[in-house]
Enzyme design. Structure first.
Site, PDB file in Angstrom:
ATOM      1  N   ASP A   1       0.838  -1.205   0.000  1.00  0.00           N
ATOM      2  CA  ASP A   1       0.000   0.000   0.000  1.00  0.00           C
ATOM      3  C   ASP A   1       0.872   1.254   0.000  1.00  0.00           C
ATOM      4  OD1 ASP A   1      -2.365   1.400  -0.063  1.00  0.00           O
ATOM      5  OD2 ASP A   1      -2.839   1.127   2.064  1.00  0.00           O
TER       6      ASP A   1
HETATM    7  P1  ATP Z   1      -5.731   3.634   4.813  1.00  0.00           P
HETATM    8  O1  ATP Z   1      -7.127   3.977   4.464  1.00  0.00           O
HETATM    9  O2  ATP Z   1      -4.722   4.360   3.974  1.00  0.00           O
HETATM   10  O3  ATP Z   1      -5.449   2.178   4.910  1.00  0.00           O
HETATM   11  P2  ATP Z   1      -5.376   3.630   7.601  1.00  0.00           P
HETATM   12  O4  ATP Z   1      -6.708   3.607   8.251  1.00  0.00           O
HETATM   13  O5  ATP Z   1      -4.671   2.339   7.491  1.00  0.00           O
HETATM   14  O6  ATP Z   1      -5.473   4.282   6.207  1.00  0.00           O
HETATM   15  P3  ATP Z   1      -3.029   5.209   8.244  1.00  0.00           P
HETATM   16  O7  ATP Z   1      -2.703   5.421   6.808  1.00  0.00           O
HETATM   17  O8  ATP Z   1      -2.085   4.408   9.045  1.00  0.00           O
HETATM   18  O9  ATP Z   1      -4.505   4.645   8.431  1.00  0.00           O
HETATM   19  O10 ATP Z   1      -3.200   6.602   8.936  1.00  0.00           O
HETATM   20  C1  ATP Z   1      -4.171   7.536   8.467  1.00  0.00           C
HETATM   21  C2  ATP Z   1      -3.564   8.931   8.442  1.00  0.00           C
HETATM   22  O11 ATP Z   1      -3.166   9.301   9.758  1.00  0.00           O
HETATM   23  C3  ATP Z   1      -2.312   9.046   7.605  1.00  0.00           C
HETATM   24  O12 ATP Z   1      -2.554   9.311   6.265  1.00  0.00           O
HETATM   25  C4  ATP Z   1      -1.592  10.201   8.293  1.00  0.00           C
HETATM   26  O13 ATP Z   1      -2.078  11.421   7.836  1.00  0.00           O
HETATM   27  C5  ATP Z   1      -1.955  10.017   9.747  1.00  0.00           C
HETATM   28  N1  ATP Z   1      -0.903   9.237  10.462  1.00  0.00           N
HETATM   29  C6  ATP Z   1      -0.840   7.904  10.591  1.00  0.00           C
HETATM   30  N2  ATP Z   1       0.216   7.515  11.327  1.00  0.00           N
HETATM   31  C7  ATP Z   1       0.853   8.653  11.689  1.00  0.00           C
HETATM   32  C8  ATP Z   1       2.027   8.947  12.479  1.00  0.00           C
HETATM   33  N3  ATP Z   1       2.757   7.971  13.019  1.00  0.00           N
HETATM   34  N4  ATP Z   1       2.371  10.238  12.633  1.00  0.00           N
HETATM   35  C9  ATP Z   1       1.614  11.216  12.068  1.00  0.00           C
HETATM   36  N5  ATP Z   1       0.521  11.013  11.331  1.00  0.00           N
HETATM   37  C10 ATP Z   1       0.123   9.772  11.138  1.00  0.00           C
HETATM   38 MG    MG Z   2      -3.102   4.828   5.027  1.00  0.00          MG
HETATM   39 MG    MG Z   3      -3.929   1.174   5.908  1.00  0.00          MG
END
Ligand code: ATP
Ligand code: MG
Ligand code: MG
Length: 295
Positions: free
Chosen positions: A149
């Site tokens: 991803d």
């Molecule tokens: P996706 O729909 O892409 O699978 P997800 O639910 O798996 O998303 P992440 O991509 O891990 O979630 O996190 C969502 C958002 O939160 C990221 O795009 C980023 O903006 C913010 N984010 C995530 N982890 C961090 C971090 N360690 N520090 C700062 N911001 C973060």
């Molecule tokens: Mg994400």
């Molecule tokens: Mg994700």
């Protein structure tokens, strides 16, 4: 007392995705800021699948990968905001399970937001970002992990400007699941999916290299930074012409074209590409020296 309320103070939401919400939190004991991703587990979900993200993150410790501290699951009851509540117990929703992942906080946000804010990224910054992403990918590939991803929304920047790959929610070990069909179905942001993913064949870590090709295109081509152009580039028979049309940086162009090759076997690995970067660096230094001598 649940651990989350006991050990952390929750501040603002810093991001949300398909699976969960991410908050800036303060770890009470250490007094430091961190990021905590909260994923509400639905009934059908196996704990194992959700823990996968934490497991993958814990396997790759690298300065260019989001730092992982711990993960746990606890009971969660959503507070009811209804004004008509009769008793204390009815002010909470049904008992559910929530998974928490305590990570390093990347205050600079995502690469996607950085690219949206900055019309032009300085070429030296683009090279620095590319190298950092590649260093992380080299480590990920050494551990036999496929991220699956990789895209600008899942690459973060910390407050000192260091680039970190995050969101290992879809990551998997290459040596696992060979018998299952887990790595046959296309996953991840559709815009960044490698061509072999659409065919439903068994994928390799070269899918991450294809995604990187599109990311490098965005880093080195301010004019071509749009969903429409990326979509056109992904699946194009003549990526070279698109690079020319959008005036991609000439030095970066051959690397991008290698990464976008349709045949995954012909795409370089992270280690291969890092060698290319080193060669380019040496050539650049030599040219600079000859220029100085000529003056
Ligand atoms: P996706 O729909 O892409 O699978 P997800 O639910 O798996 O998303 P992440 O991509 O891990 O979630 O996190 C969502 C958002 O939160 C990221 O795009 C980023 O903006 C913010 N984010 C995530 N982890 C961090 C971090 N360690 N520090 C700062 N911001 C973060
Ligand atoms: Mg994400
Ligand atoms: Mg994700």
């Amino acid at each position: 007392y649940p651990k989350y309320d006991r050990d952390y103070i929750q501040h603002e939401e810093i991001g949300s995705g398909f699976y969960g919400k991410v908050y800036r939190c303060e770890a009470k004991l250490e007094g430091t800021d961190c990021a905590i991703k909260k994923i509400l587990l639905t009934k059908s979900e196996e704990v194992q699948r959700v823990f996968n993200e934490a497991k993958m993150l814990s396997l790759v410790r690298h300065p260019n990968v989001v730092g992982y501290y711990q993960a746990w699951i606890e009971d969660y009851r959503k507070p009811n905001n209804s004004k008509t509540r009769k008793s204390c117990s009815s002010s909470y929703g049904p008992r559910q399970k929530m998974m928490y992942i305590h990570m390093e906080l990347c205050k600079g946000g995502s690469l996607a937001s950085k690219l949206a804010k900055e019309k032009e990224l300085r070429t030296d910054m683009a090279w620095s970002y590319s190298r950092q992403i590649l260093e992380a990918l080299q480590c990920i590939q050494r551990k036999n992990i496929i991220h699956r991803d990789l895209n600008p929304k899942n690459i973060f920047i910390d407050d000192s400007g260091t680039v970190k790959i995050g969101d290992f929610g879809l990551a998997m070990r290459k040596d696992e699941d060979v018998s299952s069909n887990k790595n046959l179905s296309p996953v991840g942001a559709a815009l960044y999916r490698a061509p072999e993913m659409r065919k439903g064949v068994c994928i390799t870590n070269k899918v991450d290299m294809f995604a990187l090709g599109l990311i490098l295109f965005e880093l080195f081509c301010p004019r071509g930074r749009s969903e429409k152009v990326i979509q056109m580039l992904n699946g194009s028979e003549s990526p070279c012409e698109i690079c020319e049309e959008y005036k991609v940086d000439e030095t970066a162009k051959p690397l991008i074209l290698k990464l976008l090759r349709t045949d995954p076997l012909k795409r370089p690995s992270a280690a291969d590409l890092l060698q290319d970067l080193d060669t380019l660096e040496v050539t650049r230094k030599n040219t600079q020296e000859t220029e100085i001598q000529q003056r």
